[in-house]
Design an enzyme around this catalytic site. Structure first.
Site, PDB file in Angstrom:
ATOM      1  CE  LYS A  36      -2.024  -3.566   1.497  1.00 16.83           C
ATOM      2  NZ  LYS A  36      -2.037  -3.722   0.037  1.00 16.83           N
ATOM      3  NE  ARG A 131       1.064  -2.026  -6.243  1.00 19.29           N
ATOM      4  CZ  ARG A 131       0.325  -2.260  -5.144  1.00 19.29           C
ATOM      5  NH1 ARG A 131       0.201  -1.312  -4.233  1.00 19.29           N
ATOM      6  NH2 ARG A 131      -0.247  -3.421  -4.960  1.00 19.29           N
TER       7      ARG A 131
HETATM    8  C1  LIG Z   1      -3.259  -3.709  -0.453  1.00 18.63           C
HETATM    9  C2  LIG Z   1      -3.708  -4.505  -1.606  1.00 18.63           C
HETATM   10  C3  LIG Z   1      -5.067  -4.806  -1.754  1.00 18.63           C
HETATM   11  C4  LIG Z   1      -6.132  -4.267  -0.829  1.00 18.63           C
HETATM   12  O1  LIG Z   1      -6.391  -2.939  -1.107  1.00 18.63           O
HETATM   13  P1  LIG Z   1      -7.508  -2.110  -0.283  1.00 18.63           P
HETATM   14  O2  LIG Z   1      -7.555  -0.809  -0.960  1.00 18.63           O
HETATM   15  O3  LIG Z   1      -7.053  -2.051   1.127  1.00 18.63           O
HETATM   16  O4  LIG Z   1      -8.778  -2.889  -0.430  1.00 18.63           O
HETATM   17  C5  LIG Z   1      -5.430  -5.608  -2.825  1.00 18.63           C
HETATM   18  N1  LIG Z   1      -4.503  -6.088  -3.689  1.00 18.63           N
HETATM   19  C6  LIG Z   1      -3.198  -5.821  -3.582  1.00 18.63           C
HETATM   20  C7  LIG Z   1      -2.243  -6.385  -4.588  1.00 18.63           C
HETATM   21  C8  LIG Z   1      -2.759  -5.013  -2.540  1.00 18.63           C
HETATM   22  O5  LIG Z   1      -1.445  -4.746  -2.431  1.00 18.63           O
END
Ligand SMILES: *Cc1c(COP(=O)(O)O)cnc(C)c1O
Length: 352
Positions: A36, A131
């Site tokens: 992302k 969340r």
């Molecule tokens: C963004 C995200 C991740 C990745 O997180 P990082 O800290 O970049 O490794 C994993 N799971 C979800 C649900 C996310 O939104």
């Protein structure tokens, strides 16, 4: 190359990915590579795949569509609970999605039946970070209803910590997730393929514990691109820290006073700053600003200080290492700064 641009070193991203795949693989944990922050850029996604990633996770369906259409060879999971308005696209372009609402899962199932598909579903469990996630008391009913839906296949459980409230992945909460998995496998005579324990914040937990229970997957973004874990932003040994850097160009450089002249009120963003008198300084302006980048996430890679910024201007104190108009300045980025630059249409990508 027009400035500003991100210099993206694919060899460094490849190396980071490969090392993480090895490190986690040695503990029987698969990595879902999270794209992302890179807007699902296919060159970056292909780099992860060539380094051993088979599963890509993305928060935006448009980015999954982009990678699919570019022919990226991976399975795709939508990692943000689908919106009601994108259900058909989620079933069409993603193999799986992380979910926390039954009404959405029911829509996914209906759409999958219409499209002659089976959509894989991972249920996200609320483990304290507040969340996304199904409350533990509601998990039983959600599993019961999900497995009755004909268009979806319940493939596992997951949780997300340290994202919103900063709750640490620990032996306690990870073991709880394993226990939930085993409880409901027994109750419903099912077998979960995937128990996804978290994100780049799970690094410390991974190496501090011998028994990882049922956790067999983590979803990693930041550690791949930035080279750090995310609980205390420690460098992960052996990973490159500056796989992606920002380059911006100088449009003005003049010796000016450090104190503004005249009565001082609010700046363009409603902030009143107290300036310190350091005498005259070489004030250098770069053609990049708050519209393009989360400025607090920038660290100059040369001996200059960031004084401040407005929408379109970044102002440096370049007294110690003078800069001239046309010079280029390089910065290291944190995750927020990288995300903002990637998303700005005014910041180009340059691959090396
Ligand atoms: C963004 C995200 C991740 C990745 O997180 P990082 O800290 O970049 O490794 C994993 N799971 C979800 C649900 C996310 O939104």
């Amino acid at each position: 190359m027009n400035t500003p641009y991100l210099e993206i070193d694919l060899a460094k991203i490849f190396s980071n990915t490969q090392k993480l795949v090895e490190m986690f693989g040695a503990r029987n944990i698969d990595i879902t590579g999270i794209t992302k922050v890179a807007l699902g850029e296919p060159k970056i996604a292909n780099c992860l795949v060539s380094a051993g990633i088979v599963s890509i996770g993305e928060s935006r369906i448009a980015n999954i569509k982009r990678m699919r259409q570019a022919g990226v060879k991976a399975t795709f999971t939508l990692i943000r609970t689908p919106s009601m308005t994108e259900i058909d696209d989620v079933v069409k372009y993603a193999n799986a999605s992380l979910n926390s609402e039954l009404s959405i899962i029911a829509e996914l199932s209906d759409s999958a039946i219409k499209q002659n598909k089976i959509h894989d579903v991972v249920l996200m469990v609320e483990m304290g970070d507040l969340r996304e996630g199904i409350l533990k008391k509601d998990l039983d009913e959600t599993i019961d209803k999900t497995i009755q839906l004909k268009g979806v296949n319940l493939i596992g459980l997951g949780t997300n910590l340290a994202c919103f409230s900063g709750v640490k992945p620990s032996k306690t909460n990870m073991d709880k997730l394993s226990l939930l998995a085993e409880t409901y496998e027994k109750k419903y005579h099912i077998k979960f393929q995937i128990i996804s324990g978290g994100n780049s914040a799970n690094f410390e937990w991974l190496f501090a514990n011998d028994d990882l229970g049922r956790i067999n997957n983590v979803r990693l973004g930041e550690s791949i691109f930035i080279g750090k874990e995310t609980l205390s932003r420690k460098h992960i040994e052996g990973l490159h820290l500056n796989a992606i850097t920002l380059v911006a160009g100088v449009i003005e450089s003049k010796t000016k006073p450090s104190l503004p002249e005249g009565e001082v009120g609010q700046d363009a963003f409603g902030i009143t700053t107290a300036f310190v008198d350091k005498g005259d300084m070489l004030r250098t302006i770069l053609a990049i600003g708050k519209q393009d980048v989360h400025v607090p996430g920038l660290t100059p890679l040369s001996d200059v200080d960031i004084i401040g910024s407005s929408s379109d201007h970044l102002i440096l104190d370049a007294t110690r290492s003078p800069l001239r108009v046309g010079d280029q300045v390089r910065f290291s980025l944190d995750y927020a700064a990288l995300l903002s630059c990637m998303t700005s249409p005014f910041v180009a990508n340059s691959f090396v």
